[in-house]
Design an enzyme around this catalytic site. Sequence first.
Site, PDB file in Angstrom:
ATOM      1  N   GLU A  73     -55.734-103.337  -2.258  1.00  0.00           N
ATOM      2  CA  GLU A  73     -56.604-102.860  -3.349  1.00  0.00           C
ATOM      3  C   GLU A  73     -55.824-102.125  -4.436  1.00  0.00           C
ATOM      4  O   GLU A  73     -56.415-101.654  -5.412  1.00  0.00           O
ATOM      5  CB  GLU A  73     -57.699-101.894  -2.839  1.00  0.00           C
ATOM      6  CG  GLU A  73     -58.617-102.450  -1.810  1.00  0.00           C
ATOM      7  CD  GLU A  73     -59.679-101.418  -1.367  1.00  0.00           C
ATOM      8  OE1 GLU A  73     -59.776-100.346  -1.986  1.00  0.00           O
ATOM      9  OE2 GLU A  73     -60.429-101.725  -0.415  1.00  0.00           O
ATOM     10  N   GLU A  77     -55.091-105.892  -5.091  1.00  0.00           N
ATOM     11  CA  GLU A  77     -55.806-107.152  -4.845  1.00  0.00           C
ATOM     12  C   GLU A  77     -56.835-107.000  -3.750  1.00  0.00           C
ATOM     13  O   GLU A  77     -56.800-106.066  -2.957  1.00  0.00           O
ATOM     14  CB  GLU A  77     -54.842-108.270  -4.483  1.00  0.00           C
ATOM     15  CG  GLU A  77     -53.767-107.889  -3.491  1.00  0.00           C
ATOM     16  CD  GLU A  77     -54.253-107.283  -2.202  1.00  0.00           C
ATOM     17  OE1 GLU A  77     -55.102-107.944  -1.559  1.00  0.00           O
ATOM     18  OE2 GLU A  77     -53.806-106.184  -1.817  1.00  0.00           O
TER      19      GLU A  77
END
Lengths: 349, 349
Positions: B317, B175
């Site tokens: 991420e 994310e």
Amino acid sequence: MTPHFDLSPPAPDLSDALRTCLDNKTKPPGSLGRLEALAVRVGQVLGTLSPAPGQPHLLVCAGDHGALRDPRGQALSAYPADVTWQMVENFLAGGAAINVLAREAGIELHIADAGVAHDFGRRDGLIDVKIAPGTASWFDGPAMSASQCAQALRNGAGIARDIAARGVRVLGFGEMGIGNTASASLITHVLTGAAMDDCTGRGTGLDDAALAAKTRTLAALAGAWHGPHDPFSVLAQFGGFEIATLVGAMLGAAQSRMLLVIDGFISSAAALVACAHAPALRDYCVFSHRSQERGHAIQLDHLGAEALLDLDLRLGEGSGAALAWPLVRAAAAILRDMASFESAGVSRA
Amino acid sequence: MTPHFDLSPPAPDLSDALRTCLDNKTKPPGSLGRLEALAVRVGQVLGTLSPAPGQPHLLVCAGDHGALRDPRGQALSAYPADVTWQMVENFLAGGAAINVLAREAGIELHIADAGVAHDFGRRDGLIDVKIAPGTASWFDGPAMSASQCAQALRNGAGIARDIAARGVRVLGFGEMGIGNTASASLITHVLTGAAMDDCTGRGTGLDDAALAAKTRTLAALAGAWHGPHDPFSVLAQFGGFEIATLVGAMLGAAQSRMLLVIDGFISSAAALVACAHAPALRDYCVFSHRSQERGHAIQLDHLGAEALLDLDLRLGEGSGAALAWPLVRAAAAILRDMASFESAGVSRA
């Protein structure tokens, strides 16, 4: 003649430049944690801010041990000695854990017979650097003579230099040898000064009683030994041929400016000897994992090393080194390929 | 209508057969440590003693957060909100950490705009599932309406099913969203019952004073909230759109019998919500790493999960998921490709 390995630290000292480079990458400073320290190590050894380590190689050295039972007949290993040569055959056939892990990780494997008690004949894929078919028992004297130890060191260094000559920049290290945790425990005890209890573990799977007996036996043996404590004398007294060959390979690899990926307890015993001989070796090493074998923590602490993985492995063969290689590769790629705040147009904190 | 995701455990139950298979491999039983438990998980989810996971994919969901400052103006994040869209651009250009790590590991990446406060236009490589340009601030009410939350869940499940339809068997999750550690802390606090102190960390790099202020603010906010504690209501109250989309993607992926590789604190907050809704989800998950972000340990403990890596990462991420993938791949290969004692002619203990 006992060989001497001159070794200087990696040069030039790029560590500050490498840290600055990492801090300019599009991520909060330090947010890649220990991968950043690993990236600095890789860049430092490879001598560049943009390391491209290429394909790694991994050397597995095998050897047998004269001391598989203590003088009262108590086994020091859970497995029979024949497993050493049987596992070498398994390596050559491609079926062992290290074959599988190396294939998955894209690592080229080298198998060396440093002193297995078995006649393999001439075999494709087997490097013949056999000193003798197994060491002598340290219950009766040194495991190997000084000249055998010197030859094993030279053999290992030669293998490493041959690999380096092919342009290889990363070399991992693994081993196979029934009985070699006892050997590594003795080396670790003598070179670190840690208590024998803390240096001795279950190896391939001793039960509590066998572990207690092994620990008592090794402590008595080490206590009664008053030979010279220089690293190569300790290695000759208690080492296996596979360990001595690994020590030479590590020193030769570092002299060739390769990055060394160390496996678990046995490989780290070799690294202990190599670092005691040439302290600069430490800066060429990545310690791949923390073994479940008890004495590995002692070795890592003594070397001031933090292992990358902690997966309760206790297999050897270089399995932890193969498993950690993708982290080394990733760390190099972060340095080499990530955008900077400037190049990507990302705001800073 | 709030969606409901039915989910049964992986079937058939192969765990005993998988353990037997591992014990017949040419290695001391258990000597590959936690890699063996991982192999059982992979075989169980993929429904085979010989798992071939193929190429993994990884979904990164991005979204912005309405609550970036507390009512007194104290920042909840070290970075400005623009960094969310700037990092999405970095993802699309291939320069972020997750791009580099995914390339090195051979992972196909999917980037989804779940609710970024920026108009990207139509862009190759960007999945447009934007609910709104950022959530509302939970200082004023729910971050999103129930229908927005339901839509994000459906969006995520749809993305996962589309990926599964291509024959993909492994999906990682990551994310991007400035402010989303605060969101994940609130979700973790409410769903686990752990103290707010233990659920709150520095995010991208708050200093001590800012961390203390963030903790006080979030504790007061959570204490004053008396809404329904079912997982999707908690998600709507405190979630980000990227987290809600990830929850749906995880549930959809497990329904499609994919192996889920969870990243760090934010992704694990999504996994917490998903497991609270469908407890069987837990058995489809691999937890890739233990984040340096404080609340991650609480999440892992609550889920009874042990993370594979412990590298002090705190980037998000999906970086930890990408780094752990080679271990998953290795575990599958051990099951699939290693010789047995019988096939290799190796003696047992």
